[in-house]
Design an enzyme around this catalytic site. Structure first.
Site: not given
Ligand code: ARG
Length: 459
Positions: A322, A283, A23, A317, A156, A277, A325, A290, A110
């Site tokens: 993940q 234009k 990540s 967890y 309307h 444009s 994010k 938009e 975690n």
């Molecule tokens: N990159 C992981 C996340 O965003 C971090 C936590 C990883 N924990 C694990 N037990 N693999 O969630």
């Protein structure tokens, strides 16, 4: 490949697996929060006698060094690491040796990632709130200036009754201030610290969770370690709130586009906020409005995606989390850009008072007031409605406005009409007689503006 685990493995991770799992490409933006969390963690570990003072000092200095070097561009967050947590810990150990290996005592990635994300989201939510404040200030100054700028109010998308530009902008003021209050609610509810939840079941070390929570500016620690590591509700709340903000921005954009059209010409978007444009030289397009309208879809998409990702995850967890994010980051970035750009566009937009007023005059927006006039002269409302309807038809045939129709014509249809009908249906009268709370009339609007100023003082 650089990972924090591997002891119980006999083979190298497949490169594709490694890349799929990593990540770092997106969680690197949380480096400050990751270090901030680690600093609080080691301070607490030393206070509890789990680390020595010397170890703590070396770790603190090492972490601060990493922070400064990344900020100054001297240290690159290398993508060879699995995630930002691994990068910081490995760099620390490279730099200070043995004590670096003790940083992760009593902690899991975690609870670490749960903390980093909360810290990051808290910071960005405050930034979003500051942008909403600028929007509210821009709206308030337009309102101040246009208490007497008459325009048609629509239902309307048909002209309905006359209002003022201040009144129209005031509707958006209400929407965006609710958005501000929603962010405040979220910040309050998410203000508990997950650090110390461990992997899921707390730890056997005598951690002082209250202390780390205080160091990191939280009200206190989370009260269930399973929930501590797997709660993403606050993100869903934020994405919901941001979806609503985008819905407001999108409606506003739609109005700006209509108002800026050749047909309406109620506003002119500044050159700095318009685009041209490549083929049609005449234009001047409202691309920003938009795009804001279009980007609403991304933010709704983020909310939907995270809701679906979360729905089948057993406690506690799981790696699915993940996925929170990229959606959250994209939505936050998008809303911040949209708010900043829209506010800039609004501040520089030219409101064409004459066009607005003329439009209000020529759309029979005063027809209700003509009927009310008759009611005040003893005619039942339903009859008055019919009489004015006939007058409107007559004016349409003649191609004129109600206040251009001669008195004899009025009196042919109802003798209740007198010379003062013209005053009664003038735009100024129509608007300024509406003085109940929340109405566009001058006296009501001045009271509302006073309340809005007080509101902004406490923002
Ligand atoms: N990159 C992981 C996340 O965003 C971090 C936590 C990883 N924990 C694990 N037990 N693999 O969630």
């Amino acid at each position: 490949m650089a990972q924090l685990w591997g002891g119980r493995f006999t083979k190298e991770t497949d490169q594709l697996v490694y890349d799929f799992n990593a990540s770092i490409t997106f969680d690197r933006r949380m480096y400050e929060e990751d270090i901030e969390g680690s600093l609080a963690h080691v301070k607490m570990l030393a206070r509890q006698g789990i680390l020595t003072e010397k170890e703590k000092e070396e770790i603190v200095a090492g972490l601060n060094g990493i922070l400064e070097d990344v900020k100054a561009g001297r240290l690159e967050i290398s993508e060879q690491y699995e995630d930002i947590h691994s990068f910081v810990e490995a760099t620390l150990t490279d730099r200070i040796g043995e004590p670096g290996k003790k940083l992760h005592t009593g902690r899991s990635r975690n609870d670490q990632v749960a903390l980093d994300m909360k810290l990051y989201v808290r910071k960005e939510t405050k930034q979003l709130d500051a942008l909403l404040k600028e929007m509210l200030e821009a709206l308030l100054s337009i309102m101040e200036e246009h208490v007497d700028t008459y325009m048609p109010g629509f239902t309307h998308l048909q002209k309905a009754q006359p209002i003022t530009l201040a009144h129209h902008m005031g509707a958006y003021f209400e929407m965006f201030r609710r958005d501000h209050e929603r962010l405040g609610d979220i910040l309050k509810r998410m203000n508990t610290c997950p650090l110390g939840s461990g992997a899921l079941a707390g730890t056997t070390y005598p951690l002082d969770r209250q202390y780390t929570a205080e160091l990191l500016g939280f009200e206190g620690p989370t009260l269930n370690s399973m929930d501590g590591v797997s709660d993403r509700d606050y993100l869903l709340e934020l994405l919901s709130a941001l979806s609503i903000t985008m819905m407001h921005l999108s409606r506003f954009s739609e109005e700006v586009i209509i108002w800026n059209s050749n047909e309406y010409q109620f506003v002119e978007i500044d050159d700095a906020y318009s685009t041209g444009s490549s083929i049609m030289p005449q234009k001047k397009n409202p691309d920003i409005a938009e795009l804001v309208r279009g980007k609403t879809g991304r933010v709704y998409g983020a909310l939907q995606a995270l809701l679906v990702s979360m729905k089948g995850i057993p406690l506690a967890y799981n790696k699915d989390m993940q996925e929170d994010k990229e959606w959250a980051f994209d939505a936050i970035d998008t809303v911040q850009h949209c708010l900043a750009l829209f506010t800039g566009m609004l501040k520089t937009m030219r409101f064409k008072k004459d066009r607005m007023e003329n439009s209000a005059k020529h759309g029979f927006t005063n027809a209700t007031d003509a009927a009310d006039y008759l009611v005040n002269h003893g005619v039942a409302f339903r009859d008055a409605h019919g009489i004015v309807g006939r007058l409107v038809l007559l004016c349409i045939e003649k191609g004129i406005a109600l206040d251009e129709l001669p008195l004899e014509e009025y009196q042919k249809i109802s003798p209740a009409f007198q010379e003062d009908i013209y005053e009664a249906i003038s735009l100024g009268t129509c608007v300024n007689k509406r003085v109940t709370t929340g109405a566009p009339g001058r006296d009501a609007m001045l009271k509302t503006l006073e309340l809005y100023h007080k509101y902004m003082e406490q923002y």
